[in-house]
Design a protein around this motif. Sequence first.
Motif, mmCIF file in Angstrom:
data_model
loop_
_atom_site.group_PDB
_atom_site.id
_atom_site.type_symbol
_atom_site.label_atom_id
_atom_site.label_comp_id
_atom_site.label_asym_id
_atom_site.label_seq_id
_atom_site.Cartn_x
_atom_site.Cartn_y
_atom_site.Cartn_z
ATOM 1 N N MET D 109 30.166 53.867 88.258
ATOM 2 C CA MET D 109 29.220 54.346 89.261
ATOM 3 C C MET D 109 29.217 55.870 89.319
ATOM 4 O O MET D 109 28.163 56.498 89.372
ATOM 5 C CB MET D 109 29.568 53.762 90.626
ATOM 6 N N VAL D 110 30.421 56.436 89.311
ATOM 7 C CA VAL D 110 30.504 57.904 89.400
ATOM 8 C C VAL D 110 29.938 58.543 88.134
ATOM 9 O O VAL D 110 29.168 59.511 88.196
ATOM 10 C CB VAL D 110 31.965 58.345 89.643
ATOM 11 N N LEU D 111 30.301 57.988 86.992
ATOM 12 C CA LEU D 111 29.782 58.548 85.739
ATOM 13 C C LEU D 111 28.250 58.496 85.721
ATOM 14 O O LEU D 111 27.585 59.456 85.337
ATOM 15 C CB LEU D 111 30.311 57.758 84.530
ATOM 16 N N GLY D 112 27.717 57.353 86.159
ATOM 17 C CA GLY D 112 26.262 57.196 86.181
ATOM 18 C C GLY D 112 25.608 58.263 87.039
ATOM 19 O O GLY D 112 24.638 58.910 86.639
ATOM 20 N N LYS D 113 26.145 58.456 88.234
ATOM 21 C CA LYS D 113 25.567 59.428 89.157
ATOM 22 C C LYS D 113 25.689 60.856 88.602
ATOM 23 O O LYS D 113 24.723 61.633 88.580
ATOM 24 C CB LYS D 113 26.290 59.346 90.506
ATOM 25 N N THR D 114 26.906 61.186 88.152
ATOM 26 C CA THR D 114 27.163 62.541 87.649
ATOM 27 C C THR D 114 26.264 62.853 86.460
ATOM 28 O O THR D 114 25.703 63.941 86.342
ATOM 29 C CB THR D 114 28.632 62.648 87.187
ATOM 30 N N ASN D 115 26.155 61.881 85.581
ATOM 31 C CA ASN D 115 25.370 62.043 84.361
ATOM 32 C C ASN D 115 23.940 62.442 84.694
ATOM 33 O O ASN D 115 23.392 63.414 84.146
ATOM 34 C CB ASN D 115 25.399 60.709 83.598
ATOM 35 N N LYS D 116 23.326 61.716 85.602
ATOM 36 C CA LYS D 116 21.923 61.980 85.900
ATOM 37 C C LYS D 116 21.758 63.253 86.722
ATOM 38 O O LYS D 116 20.713 63.908 86.659
ATOM 39 C CB LYS D 116 21.288 60.784 86.611
ATOM 40 N N GLN D 117 22.792 63.607 87.511
ATOM 41 C CA GLN D 117 22.712 64.883 88.238
ATOM 42 C C GLN D 117 22.669 66.058 87.267
ATOM 43 O O GLN D 117 21.913 67.012 87.449
ATOM 44 C CB GLN D 117 23.929 65.042 89.160
ATOM 45 N N LEU D 118 23.503 65.962 86.236
ATOM 46 C CA LEU D 118 23.494 67.020 85.220
ATOM 47 C C LEU D 118 22.114 67.107 84.565
ATOM 48 O O LEU D 118 21.562 68.189 84.365
ATOM 49 C CB LEU D 118 24.567 66.750 84.167
ATOM 50 N N VAL D 119 21.567 65.942 84.232
ATOM 51 C CA VAL D 119 20.242 65.899 83.620
ATOM 52 C C VAL D 119 19.224 66.613 84.503
ATOM 53 O O VAL D 119 18.470 67.477 84.048
ATOM 54 C CB VAL D 119 19.810 64.426 83.386
#
Lengths: 307, 307, 307, 307, 307, 307
Positions: D109-119
């Motif tokens: 969940m955290v990776l998913g959120k962080t990933n798209k925030q960076l995007v």
Amino acid sequence: MNEMDENRENSIKKVVEKAQILTEALPYIRDFHNKRVVIKYGSSVMSDSEAAQSVLDDIVWLKLIGMQPIIVHSGSDEITHWLELTGKTVEFINRNRVTDKDAIEIVEMVLGKTNKQLVQNIERLGVKAVGVCGKDNSMIRAKERVIDGVKYGYLGEITQVDTTLIENLLNNDCIPVVASDGVGENFESYNLIADDVACELAKALKAEKLLFLARQDVLDGRKVRVPSAMISTQDARELIEEGRIDDDMVYKLKCSIDAAENGVHRVHIVDGTIPHSILLEFFTVFGVGTAIVKDKKELYPHEVEFR
Amino acid sequence: MNEMDENRENSIKKVVEKAQILTEALPYIRDFHNKRVVIKYGSSVMSDSEAAQSVLDDIVWLKLIGMQPIIVHSGSDEITHWLELTGKTVEFINRNRVTDKDAIEIVEMVLGKTNKQLVQNIERLGVKAVGVCGKDNSMIRAKERVIDGVKYGYLGEITQVDTTLIENLLNNDCIPVVASDGVGENFESYNLIADDVACELAKALKAEKLLFLARQDVLDGRKVRVPSAMISTQDARELIEEGRIDDDMVYKLKCSIDAAENGVHRVHIVDGTIPHSILLEFFTVFGVGTAIVKDKKELYPHEVEFR
Amino acid sequence: MNEMDENRENSIKKVVEKAQILTEALPYIRDFHNKRVVIKYGSSVMSDSEAAQSVLDDIVWLKLIGMQPIIVHSGSDEITHWLELTGKTVEFINRNRVTDKDAIEIVEMVLGKTNKQLVQNIERLGVKAVGVCGKDNSMIRAKERVIDGVKYGYLGEITQVDTTLIENLLNNDCIPVVASDGVGENFESYNLIADDVACELAKALKAEKLLFLARQDVLDGRKVRVPSAMISTQDARELIEEGRIDDDMVYKLKCSIDAAENGVHRVHIVDGTIPHSILLEFFTVFGVGTAIVKDKKELYPHEVEFR
Amino acid sequence: MNEMDENRENSIKKVVEKAQILTEALPYIRDFHNKRVVIKYGSSVMSDSEAAQSVLDDIVWLKLIGMQPIIVHSGSDEITHWLELTGKTVEFINRNRVTDKDAIEIVEMVLGKTNKQLVQNIERLGVKAVGVCGKDNSMIRAKERVIDGVKYGYLGEITQVDTTLIENLLNNDCIPVVASDGVGENFESYNLIADDVACELAKALKAEKLLFLARQDVLDGRKVRVPSAMISTQDARELIEEGRIDDDMVYKLKCSIDAAENGVHRVHIVDGTIPHSILLEFFTVFGVGTAIVKDKKELYPHEVEFR
Amino acid sequence: MNEMDENRENSIKKVVEKAQILTEALPYIRDFHNKRVVIKYGSSVMSDSEAAQSVLDDIVWLKLIGMQPIIVHSGSDEITHWLELTGKTVEFINRNRVTDKDAIEIVEMVLGKTNKQLVQNIERLGVKAVGVCGKDNSMIRAKERVIDGVKYGYLGEITQVDTTLIENLLNNDCIPVVASDGVGENFESYNLIADDVACELAKALKAEKLLFLARQDVLDGRKVRVPSAMISTQDARELIEEGRIDDDMVYKLKCSIDAAENGVHRVHIVDGTIPHSILLEFFTVFGVGTAIVKDKKELYPHEVEFR
Amino acid sequence: MNEMDENRENSIKKVVEKAQILTEALPYIRDFHNKRVVIKYGSSVMSDSEAAQSVLDDIVWLKLIGMQPIIVHSGSDEITHWLELTGKTVEFINRNRVTDKDAIEIVEMVLGKTNKQLVQNIERLGVKAVGVCGKDNSMIRAKERVIDGVKYGYLGEITQVDTTLIENLLNNDCIPVVASDGVGENFESYNLIADDVACELAKALKAEKLLFLARQDVLDGRKVRVPSAMISTQDARELIEEGRIDDDMVYKLKCSIDAAENGVHRVHIVDGTIPHSILLEFFTVFGVGTAIVKDKKELYPHEVEFR
């Protein structure tokens, strides 16, 4: 100048003349570069083996100097031969062969054989050829020919042409050799008049030229060659109306008018029995046949200085 | 539950079973995706119109789910028919037709007709097909077949295969239909044994599968099916040596060994008269025919759990 | 016939029936070849693990036989779960979740996790999948949803769709799995209703089909299935006006009308809990759900004989 | 010279200095053109919002001048936060998080959120970005991490990397943002150490550079910066053996040695909290961090005159 | 803080400022990415070797950050030199060189030499350059210049531009360097005014920018810089009508109006002797020259906050 | 046969002979299709305007029939003229021009002018041509020529050839015209011997043919043509050792040996003053010049029957 030198001089002089002739073809080659030419290769020419060879030589030449020839052929003379050999009757109405179930089978066999023989003879000259027919890729769609209420059975009329397969073969550097048949609505076979196939393909392929190889020129009633080597579609209409041209030629002239008025730049009718008649028609100033154009003013650049 | 609901339940149950069967094919479809399969379509199958239709249905199915079928056909039964019809004699030596000048002409005619009929029948099913033969693009080069000093005239042996044209057709999303002839050194025609053509094309095309449609399975002498559905090329050699298999099947087995040991992953021999034998052979666990492989351990992923 | 042969007969008969079912799918496969289908994979289906698996099987099947599925998913049930777990309040107005700063963070986390789980489960079945969301490549632009003056915070409405990334993934033979969020004018996150995302993507991708997987069929008020499997958008409007359909289905019907009238050929609403409901809807004559079309006369070729 | 002219003079002088600085970057830009650089974006940097912004600015700059940045990120600090928030325990053995079933769910969940925030944050700066993880296209395959007999559950080790998806995104002019997880043999999820992912991607992508953004430089025990800005992998080994470097840095140094000795031209470890540390490290003569190379003699052309 | 640390602090501070300046260029780089800019490189700039070098540095910088520069040059000062050296007379009428048979030969020689020198000087900076002229590929067609009845011999006017060759070079990542001549109807040479060539190429190439490097800004009669850095084509017309601008600048302004009103987004006239004047004009807010636009409201995104 | 018919007969007979000559060229055209030929166009030929025109005609012909000619030229005679005109001294040591700073400037000017004149003259014949030199794309790298301790200043030796630009032009259907200069390590200009440039380009381009146009054949000491039209590189070595061939021809023969033994199939030396000497050499059985081959047995297919 001693003899040895003199001989050399003479020998060089002779080859220089040859080179001169090659370079004279230059402006034609330039104007025709990458242009498509659909050639109707009639059965009358095919049956004269010397003429047949000369025609293929010329087509291979066109290919090698950068044109894109497409060959369309029928199988008519041989069809009659095989029909008779297998004991079928042959009925013609108004020069159109009435084609029943038995006949269409023979037609297909003859077309198949003739098609691949042409391929073989072109391949022998060192360029790539692939034989196809109107059924491949359902390239030519047809329906029964009906004229003045007369039904011609499996002799068809073209309803649609899909050039995908031909374009594909051209892109792969092949000469497409096309047998003149097609498929109907229910994928049944139809024998087609090769002049029609050539005409419709030329239109669909946006060909630069359409060429009919026939046994004779477009003649007037006195069997004298039409004086002007280039006639407009309007002239052609008048020739037909005059009624002194034979039926086969009338059919070709009608196809020519259709093609010339629908995007084909120039249609040629030449006597295929003259050796190298294609080269002569394309690469000399006055040609050896009859050229039909929509507008006689649309000359090729290389013609401007002559006409 | 009232009747209406019950009916619906039943009806849904039935279609769900259907869906189940469709999804069972999934692992096969995945493993075979984009794979090439060369199918030798024998004249015996062609002459049985129901079988012929079922075979074409199956081939079209293979195409639609993403495989790349290539069809190879002969014209043998019809050739005999036409030779007789036109009053030629038919000579066979050791099951090989001796082919003279007259015969090769008939061969070409029959092959041409058969080839385009197959094309037509595939096009009717809604996928693209193009009929070619070994002469197109000089795809198959051949020489006279000579066995034990016996010369077979225009019956040839394959010397070289050029797959350019086939690859081109596959890339253009067509099913290539290949008539089994070829050209010699001087571009003369050769009749070829379709099993040979299929075998050599499969090798040259690096096909995943080569499939022979025959009238029967690989049988042992007691006319009982070879018990194991999958045999190694070593097993196949032994079957031949045992001498209880008929000649036609021996020829196919030899081709199978050749193909399986030269890059074709699996060769199948199936009885083409069983309805949908291709689908059954490819998409069910034990198949309905005989599979020949170089190494029985090289299973497809979808087979691992079963064998 | 001895027992062994009889067994073989029976066993062959059974597999032949299977083959029959496979070939029955042929006309559907042909008509749907290379067509795009956007599938809204609802959270209700996802939470039923058996249904979820059956749905993914079906989607992989579509992919393998040559269609181009695009999956759109939400995360709604899980979102509520995690909001509660982390002690946030959950407010719905008219079935729309009001999404504040805290909530959108949870939304993103759940979407991220769900998205990649779907990818994983598809990859497990042997086809390629890539998970993206509306933020990737700023594919989906959105703004705050405001209905009747009620502001829904970070619950957005779609303003623009850029399909470049999806097209790229399709061209690379992947199934795109799309999480339903988007970015605002200042690149802030918006939670989106997955039905909207599916509808807008289907329109922008010129999809052949849009399919909503729901827990139930389109029902009329008496909980009886809508009698006709195929309804026009006009019919759908009337169903909505009758007022006997539940709210979730009304929303889906409105999306369906929008899609069907803006270039999507057919919209399907099916009960995702029926095993293999996608295959059944697409590959059987009457389907198991409701199909919405702009014009009931625009049938697929394979339907012509049945309807 | 009057005041107006003087002002203009000064103002021009100032911008000319600016231009001077821009052109000083020229040789670097030329040497790095079209080169790939994998950037490990550590969670410590992400949590410092000013540093995070400066880092993204730099990465976008690299992209715009023609390099191909690939970002790898973890989610570690946030993971701990969310594990605690949802009441899970957090166990570390030797700095490696033991990851059980619950934990891996949070990780995803955290990776998913962080990933798209960076995007989102990169897209905001006007270049294209797409967020993916090791599961997409099954890009990163992994297995359980076991060190000295200690099993780390769903904390994995990389077994294989498939760069197809990354190459595809690079070809479509996107910055790939990669979350550090992977899939196991049965397509189960594994949390991965981002340093590992960056290292393996850099090797598989044949990256020119691998850059670790850390909170500090490679320090010796006295907390003084390693005097030489560029060290060989041999030097790095000695630094590790001296035992005065902290564990996190030892891990990065080991990755650096692995990368530098397996095809990555230069590895950089820089303090991500220095504003624009990437630009400074790449575009100034002595850099601000530590560069690890296989052979200190393999300089970039622009360095030759300085070193 | 000890001295060593302090030094480090200061040194870091200084490089951070540099990095700051680099990142300030970011929005410009983004807006100009992949945009074409035609640069008229005047002989006056070429003859000042320091300015010439600075200009080439700037052009290489544009190339490396992703723009597509095209250079147009004349040879005027050198032409006069060589004409005198070889004893020819030089006649100017209204600032246009009357060009006779002898002169055009010298023109060609000087253009050829200058062209390749520029290529060499760009290649030395590490990017690819190819020198061409209007005769290559008959890229620029021209006819004799006749103004008010005065015939200028081999000084021509452009009649047609074919950008195929330039596009080809751009696609191959080269900087095209274009000498300002052309060919007439009979393929005779014409000397052309480089301002014309730059203007017509910019229009034909749909360039984003056209830039004239001159010795001075657009000045009003008091030799004060035009106060506004950006003027509309309407403003430019008025400046010309006021009659206080010198002739060379009037010519450039007319070209600018033509270009700006025919598809070129912005035309710049800058003093090429200011170091890095191109970078300063393109990458700083107010620039150092005069920008001519069709509509002063069409700003680049990066300008919106400033103007 | 009346007179009119007779005239027609004669006229047809004459053109048929022409056609015959065209078709005789067929096997040559086929063998040379798509083959590259590098042609060294010597200054001696250029200065004879009739020969020059005939040579260009021939080259255009080669292009139009499908070969890929690349022209290499020097400027030597004109260089001397302009050096004298501008009052420079001309020093030759062993037939190599010592080239100082002044001289190289003149060389560049003459090369530039000559290069574009050739382009112009080819374009006039209706095919595309682009003029480049060794500096474009830094295509030819060189260093100072030093022979027996004598330094030749800016007369260089080739150290490296990069064919990218030439390949690019060939792919775009242009005839590349290459001026014989190059750039040194510091991008300084070098004058090069055109024979060297032609030889190295032919090798690097894997040309089928390299052709030197000279003022005379390879003569033995008695000024009689070398009796055999085709000699091996071994024969050529012996001719050189015999010492009866003049220096210029020795240089060409050495280049020929180098090319023929490094991948160029056949090298031709022909007297450019014989009209159409290229066509005669390529398209007649015995040619008019000297052909140098590595192995006299490697004939073209069209030669097999003659030699």
